[in-house]
Design a protein around this motif. Sequence first.
Motif, short mmCIF file in Angstrom:
data_model
loop_
_atom_site.label_atom_id
_atom_site.label_comp_id
_atom_site.label_asym_id
_atom_site.label_seq_id
_atom_site.Cartn_x
_atom_site.Cartn_y
_atom_site.Cartn_z
N PHE A 81 0.83 -1.20 0.00
CA PHE A 81 0.00 0.00 0.00
C PHE A 81 0.87 1.26 0.00
O PHE A 81 2.04 1.20 0.37
CB PHE A 81 -0.93 -0.01 1.22
CG PHE A 81 -1.77 -1.25 1.29
CD1 PHE A 81 -2.85 -1.40 0.43
CD2 PHE A 81 -1.44 -2.30 2.14
CE1 PHE A 81 -3.61 -2.56 0.43
CE2 PHE A 81 -2.19 -3.47 2.16
CZ PHE A 81 -3.29 -3.61 1.30
N GLY A 82 0.27 2.36 -0.41
CA GLY A 82 1.01 3.63 -0.44
C GLY A 82 0.05 4.78 -0.23
O GLY A 82 -1.17 4.60 -0.15
N MET A 83 0.61 5.97 -0.13
CA MET A 83 -0.18 7.19 0.11
C MET A 83 -0.36 7.93 -1.21
O MET A 83 0.59 8.03 -1.99
CB MET A 83 0.58 8.14 1.04
CG MET A 83 1.33 7.47 2.15
SD MET A 83 0.25 7.33 3.57
CE MET A 83 1.41 6.76 4.80
N LEU A 84 -1.53 8.52 -1.42
CA LEU A 84 -1.73 9.40 -2.58
C LEU A 84 -1.82 10.83 -2.09
O LEU A 84 -2.66 11.16 -1.25
CB LEU A 84 -3.02 9.02 -3.33
CG LEU A 84 -3.00 7.66 -4.03
CD1 LEU A 84 -4.35 7.38 -4.69
CD2 LEU A 84 -1.88 7.57 -5.06
N LEU A 85 -0.94 11.66 -2.62
CA LEU A 85 -0.89 13.06 -2.21
C LEU A 85 -1.53 13.95 -3.27
O LEU A 85 -1.50 13.62 -4.47
CB LEU A 85 0.57 13.49 -2.03
CG LEU A 85 1.35 12.71 -0.97
CD1 LEU A 85 2.79 13.15 -0.94
CD2 LEU A 85 0.70 12.87 0.40
N ALA A 86 -2.04 15.10 -2.83
CA ALA A 86 -2.65 16.05 -3.77
C ALA A 86 -1.64 16.46 -4.84
O ALA A 86 -2.00 16.63 -6.01
CB ALA A 86 -3.15 17.27 -3.00
N SER A 87 -0.38 16.58 -4.47
CA SER A 87 0.63 17.06 -5.43
C SER A 87 0.93 16.05 -6.54
O SER A 87 1.56 16.40 -7.53
CB SER A 87 1.94 17.41 -4.70
OG SER A 87 2.46 16.25 -4.09
N TYR A 88 0.48 14.82 -6.41
CA TYR A 88 0.73 13.81 -7.46
C TYR A 88 -0.32 13.89 -8.58
O TYR A 88 -0.12 13.28 -9.64
CB TYR A 88 0.62 12.39 -6.91
CG TYR A 88 1.61 11.98 -5.85
CD1 TYR A 88 2.71 12.74 -5.52
CD2 TYR A 88 1.43 10.76 -5.19
CE1 TYR A 88 3.61 12.31 -4.54
CE2 TYR A 88 2.32 10.33 -4.24
CZ TYR A 88 3.40 11.11 -3.90
OH TYR A 88 4.27 10.67 -2.94
#
Length: 261
Positions: A81-88
Amino acid sequence: MSLDAKTIAALADRVQHAQDNVHTLTKLTDDHPTMTVEDGYAVQEECLRRWLARGDRLVGRKAGLTSKAKMQQMGVNVPGFGMLLASYARPENGTIEMDQLLHPKIEAEIAFMTKDELSGDVTVEQVIAATDYVIPAVEVIDSRYENFKFDLPSVIADNSSSSRYVSGGRPLDATKVDLRTIGVVIERNGEIQALGASAAVLNHPANAIVMLVKHLAARGQSLPAGSFVMTGGITEAIPVSRGDNVVARFQDMGSISFRFV
Ligand code: 0L1
Ligand code: MG
């Protein structure tokens, strides 16, 4: 966990430096052979604290390595699993700049937008009931490891290769569609590169969220309402280069296109 807080912080420094300055890393386990998957998640959490401190926003999560094609391609046998950031996030029909990337690959995925909190042991039906809509998405993965050569603790520390994502096409009510039979076609410069059906993701893409919620619960966390969750590539990932036009077509859900510049 096998590593102490000081080592986790030093590894977060290394990973973030590579992510920020677009350079490759050697596997973290080369220097820390006892590093575990849990240590990898601790590095991810430490990176998240730093991303938030500099003004980024956590918009949701990604599940990766959720299809046999992806597991075989990368030589691992469990999802991560991973994190999704607004900047991506990048807009559909737009461009993605190659000079901020090392060796990107694209993946066509079903994404879920949640409307209720999910926690603990949940079923596919509960995930669907808690879903506002499902929507096509393309993830751009860009491992910071040379030639995408890593093991599970190292790739998890690198936020599961998360880099960019584009969502678009047609959002659908998750109760009105059979999410196992969505056909997907990935084209690069007008040529078909991969074909698949959404059941390739753990028999049903919502299973990726079932696993994600369990993973969060084991850490005393839940998945908040309003989370954007990408469930993993339906086919193997496709390498791309500067100048490539990509289109991902999703049956009954429209298509997403963009260009690498
Ligand atoms: O999103 C994915 O399936 C990728 C997870 C990390 C492994 C990779 O870089 O291929
Ligand atoms: Mg992915």
